[in-house]
Motif scaffolding. Structure first.
Motif, PDB file in Angstrom:
ATOM      1  N   THR A  20       0.876  -1.295  -0.094  1.00 26.94           N
ATOM      2  CA  THR A  20       0.020  -0.029  -0.048  1.00 26.94           C
ATOM      3  C   THR A  20       0.711   1.318  -0.001  1.00 26.94           C
ATOM      4  OG1 THR A  20      -0.202  -0.022   2.364  1.00 26.94           O
ATOM      5  CG2 THR A  20      -1.685  -1.136   1.177  1.00 26.94           C
ATOM      6  N   GLY A  21       2.083   1.165   0.046  1.00 25.49           N
ATOM      7  CA  GLY A  21       2.999   2.143   0.270  1.00 25.49           C
ATOM      8  C   GLY A  21       3.408   2.586   1.510  1.00 25.49           C
ATOM      9  N   VAL A  22       2.763   2.117   2.529  1.00 21.42           N
ATOM     10  CA  VAL A  22       3.119   2.437   4.060  1.00 21.42           C
ATOM     11  C   VAL A  22       4.394   1.856   4.353  1.00 21.42           C
ATOM     12  CG1 VAL A  22       2.154   1.873   6.407  1.00 21.42           C
ATOM     13  CG2 VAL A  22       0.433   2.463   4.832  1.00 21.42           C
ATOM     14  N   VAL A  23       5.164   2.826   5.250  1.00 22.29           N
ATOM     15  CA  VAL A  23       6.312   2.480   5.521  1.00 22.29           C
ATOM     16  C   VAL A  23       6.604   2.158   7.125  1.00 22.29           C
ATOM     17  CG1 VAL A  23       8.821   3.416   5.450  1.00 22.29           C
ATOM     18  CG2 VAL A  23       7.595   3.552   3.492  1.00 22.29           C
ATOM     19  N   ARG A  24       7.227   1.506   7.533  1.00 20.20           N
ATOM     20  CA  ARG A  24       7.619   1.087   8.930  1.00 20.20           C
ATOM     21  C   ARG A  24       9.117   0.997   9.026  1.00 20.20           C
ATOM     22  NH1 ARG A  24       3.431   3.047   9.753  1.00 20.20           N
ATOM     23  NH2 ARG A  24       1.623   2.309  10.215  1.00 20.20           N
ATOM     24  N   ARG A  25       9.532   1.787  10.252  1.00 23.46           N
ATOM     25  CA  ARG A  25      10.971   1.782  10.621  1.00 23.46           C
ATOM     26  C   ARG A  25      11.035   1.048  11.863  1.00 23.46           C
ATOM     27  NH1 ARG A  25      12.922   5.195   6.872  1.00 23.46           N
ATOM     28  NH2 ARG A  25      11.490   6.578   6.004  1.00 23.46           N
ATOM     29  N   TRP A  26      12.150   0.110  11.862  1.00 25.25           N
ATOM     30  CA  TRP A  26      12.467  -0.546  13.137  1.00 25.25           C
ATOM     31  C   TRP A  26      13.763  -0.063  13.636  1.00 25.25           C
ATOM     32  CZ3 TRP A  26      12.176  -6.531  12.218  1.00 25.25           C
ATOM     33  CH2 TRP A  26      10.889  -6.960  11.662  1.00 25.25           C
ATOM     34  N   ALA A  27      13.750  -0.163  15.023  1.00 21.01           N
ATOM     35  CA  ALA A  27      15.040   0.294  15.754  1.00 21.01           C
ATOM     36  C   ALA A  27      15.283  -0.742  16.669  1.00 21.01           C
ATOM     37  CB  ALA A  27      15.033   1.655  16.390  1.00 21.01           C
ATOM     38  N   ARG A  28      16.561  -1.242  17.056  1.00 20.77           N
ATOM     39  CA  ARG A  28      16.749  -2.047  18.327  1.00 20.77           C
ATOM     40  C   ARG A  28      16.387  -1.273  19.645  1.00 20.77           C
ATOM     41  NH1 ARG A  28      19.748  -6.397  16.798  1.00 20.77           N
ATOM     42  NH2 ARG A  28      20.590  -6.174  14.805  1.00 20.77           N
ATOM     43  N   ALA A  29      15.842  -1.926  20.421  1.00 20.42           N
ATOM     44  CA  ALA A  29      15.517  -1.474  21.700  1.00 20.42           C
ATOM     45  C   ALA A  29      16.926  -0.993  22.482  1.00 20.42           C
ATOM     46  CB  ALA A  29      14.852  -2.481  22.781  1.00 20.42           C
ATOM     47  N   THR A  30      18.039  -1.804  22.521  1.00 21.59           N
ATOM     48  CA  THR A  30      19.080  -1.515  22.906  1.00 21.59           C
ATOM     49  C   THR A  30      19.918  -1.583  21.577  1.00 21.59           C
ATOM     50  OG1 THR A  30      18.725  -2.605  24.917  1.00 21.59           O
ATOM     51  CG2 THR A  30      21.133  -2.447  24.090  1.00 21.59           C
ATOM     52  N   PRO A  31      20.736  -0.406  21.033  1.00 22.00           N
ATOM     53  CA  PRO A  31      21.404  -0.441  19.833  1.00 22.00           C
ATOM     54  C   PRO A  31      22.722  -1.241  20.202  1.00 22.00           C
ATOM     55  CG  PRO A  31      20.885   1.898  20.507  1.00 22.00           C
ATOM     56  CD  PRO A  31      20.468   0.986  21.657  1.00 22.00           C
ATOM     57  N   ALA A  32      23.189  -2.045  18.880  1.00 20.63           N
ATOM     58  CA  ALA A  32      24.024  -2.643  18.955  1.00 20.63           C
ATOM     59  C   ALA A  32      25.576  -2.157  19.576  1.00 20.63           C
ATOM     60  CB  ALA A  32      24.347  -3.438  17.757  1.00 20.63           C
ATOM     61  N   GLY A  33      26.157  -2.680  20.341  1.00 22.69           N
ATOM     62  CA  GLY A  33      27.471  -1.960  20.636  1.00 22.69           C
ATOM     63  C   GLY A  33      27.240  -1.417  22.086  1.00 22.69           C
ATOM     64  N   THR A  34      26.067  -1.076  22.518  1.00 18.08           N
ATOM     65  CA  THR A  34      25.799  -0.419  23.974  1.00 18.08           C
ATOM     66  C   THR A  34      26.225  -1.487  24.996  1.00 18.08           C
ATOM     67  OG1 THR A  34      23.552  -0.792  23.867  1.00 18.08           O
ATOM     68  CG2 THR A  34      24.300   1.212  22.955  1.00 18.08           C
TER      69      THR A  34
END
Length: 141
Positions: A52-66
């Motif tokens: 449909t053109g809808v875009v979803r962005r994911w992010a880690r709850a804890t970023p890698a390397g933290t």
């Protein structure tokens, strides 16, 4: 994701906090598809686009390397040492102390000088050296 869903990935299955799933990843037309959406981002910055053109962005709850305090301390100490050279170099220019400018310019160009002793891990050493020229007050394009 960007609408507040939490996604858990386990052995190729994704479960969403909206209670649906598990969902399976599939390959379609050379791309990765999950829950009807195609991966259009990267694995480190996933962006999923629905038909449909809808875009979803994911992010880690804890970023890698933290969570790696020794590495964070090493990184900050290296940057602090590099910044200290830069500050001294500026002061030497301002006072027209050209002997000191020459000495500090050599120290600045020797990016390995401020490396912590005992830094054996090559990938971390390379990471520090790649960003050696970037300190507060540095201009870049």
């Amino acid at each position: 994701d960007d609408i507040g869903l939490k996604i858990s990935i386990t052995r190729g299955e994704a479960s969403f906090s909206d209670g649906t799933g598990p969902w399976h990843f599939s390959a379609e037309d050379g791309g990765l598809v999950l829950r009807g959406a195609r991966l259009v981002g990267t694995p480190t910055a996933p962006v999923w686009e629905f038909p449909t053109g809808v875009v979803r962005r994911w992010a880690r709850a804890t970023p890698a390397g933290t969570g790696d305090k020794p590495w964070a301390d090493t990184f900050l100490r290296y940057k602090e040492d590099r910044l200290h050279i830069r500050i001294q170099l500026k002061a030497a220019f301002e006072s027209s102390d050209f002997d000191r400018v020459s000495e500090l310019k050599s120290a600045w160009q020797d990016t390995t000088r401020a490396l912590p002793e005992g830094l054996l891990e090559a990938s971390r050493r390379d990471t520090l050296l790649r960003g050696a020229q970037l300190v507060s007050g540095s201009c870049f394009r």
